[in-house]
Design a protein around this motif. Structure first.
Motif, short mmCIF file in Angstrom:
data_model
loop_
_atom_site.label_atom_id
_atom_site.label_comp_id
_atom_site.label_asym_id
_atom_site.label_seq_id
_atom_site.Cartn_x
_atom_site.Cartn_y
_atom_site.Cartn_z
N TYR A 1 16.71 10.71 51.68
CA TYR A 1 16.96 9.43 50.87
C TYR A 1 16.30 8.36 51.22
N GLU A 2 15.37 8.36 52.45
CA GLU A 2 14.61 7.60 53.08
C GLU A 2 15.47 6.36 53.55
N LEU A 3 16.49 6.56 53.99
CA LEU A 3 17.33 5.43 54.53
C LEU A 3 16.53 4.87 55.85
N SER A 4 16.71 3.51 56.19
CA SER A 4 15.94 3.14 57.35
C SER A 4 17.04 2.81 58.52
N ILE A 5 18.24 3.03 58.18
CA ILE A 5 19.37 2.60 59.31
C ILE A 5 20.17 3.79 59.08
N PHE A 6 20.33 4.45 60.24
CA PHE A 6 21.22 5.70 60.39
C PHE A 6 21.80 5.73 61.85
N GLU A 7 23.16 5.75 62.14
CA GLU A 7 23.82 5.88 63.25
C GLU A 7 25.05 6.35 63.44
N ILE A 8 25.49 7.17 64.37
CA ILE A 8 26.64 7.70 64.68
C ILE A 8 27.39 7.03 66.07
N GLY A 9 28.49 6.54 65.87
CA GLY A 9 29.22 5.96 66.81
C GLY A 9 30.56 6.51 67.45
N ASP A 10 31.01 6.50 68.60
CA ASP A 10 32.21 6.99 69.11
C ASP A 10 33.35 6.22 68.81
N SER A 11 34.74 6.69 69.45
CA SER A 11 35.84 5.87 68.98
C SER A 11 36.10 4.66 69.33
N ARG A 12 35.20 4.13 70.21
CA ARG A 12 35.25 2.80 70.71
C ARG A 12 34.12 1.90 70.20
N GLY A 13 33.25 2.27 69.26
CA GLY A 13 32.35 1.35 68.77
C GLY A 13 30.79 1.53 69.28
N LYS A 14 30.82 2.58 70.38
CA LYS A 14 29.53 2.52 71.15
C LYS A 14 28.59 3.69 70.45
N VAL A 15 27.34 3.31 70.08
CA VAL A 15 26.51 4.08 69.57
C VAL A 15 26.03 5.32 70.30
N TRP A 16 26.25 6.58 69.67
CA TRP A 16 25.93 7.87 70.34
C TRP A 16 24.61 8.30 69.91
N PHE A 17 24.25 7.97 68.68
CA PHE A 17 23.04 8.60 67.97
C PHE A 17 22.41 7.55 67.00
N ARG A 18 20.90 7.39 66.99
CA ARG A 18 20.39 6.57 66.00
C ARG A 18 19.17 6.92 65.75
N VAL A 19 18.79 6.73 64.41
CA VAL A 19 17.43 7.08 63.98
C VAL A 19 16.73 5.94 64.27
N HIS A 20 16.99 4.61 63.78
CA HIS A 20 16.07 3.48 63.61
C HIS A 20 16.49 2.79 65.17
#
Length: 87
Positions: A1-20
């Motif tokens: 979908y050509e999204l420019s923001i994508f991230e996965i966070g853990d259960s404490r709010g820390k980002v584990w994976f991001r594309v941008h």
């Protein structure tokens, strides 16, 4: 979908994976209202100004183990794309 923001966070709010902005991997988003709601099991959306600029953002819980945040930076290219106006 050509999204420019994508991230996965853990259960404490820390980002584990991001594309941008991959250099910001591991940042703490636990104080952001969207992420706080996702950590409580709620989905929410906003239009906000962040490190990537003005953007539509949607955050939601991810399988009860973390968060997912997706969005689109609202810049000139995006505006022209949705309006089909080259001016």
């Amino acid at each position: 979908y050509e999204l420019s923001i994508f991230e996965i966070g853990d259960s404490r709010g820390k980002v584990w994976f991001r594309v941008h902005r991959p250099n910001d991997f591991g940042d703490d988003k636990s104080m952001q209202p969207l992420i706080q709601k996702a950590l409580r099991g709620e989905s929410s959306a906003s239009l906000e100004d962040g490190h990537s600029g003005l953007g539509f953002r949607l955050a939601a819980p991810l399988f009860g183990k973390g968060t997912i945040l997706i969005g689109q930076v609202v810049d000139d290219a995006f505006t022209k794309n949705i309006s089909r106006d080259n001016r």
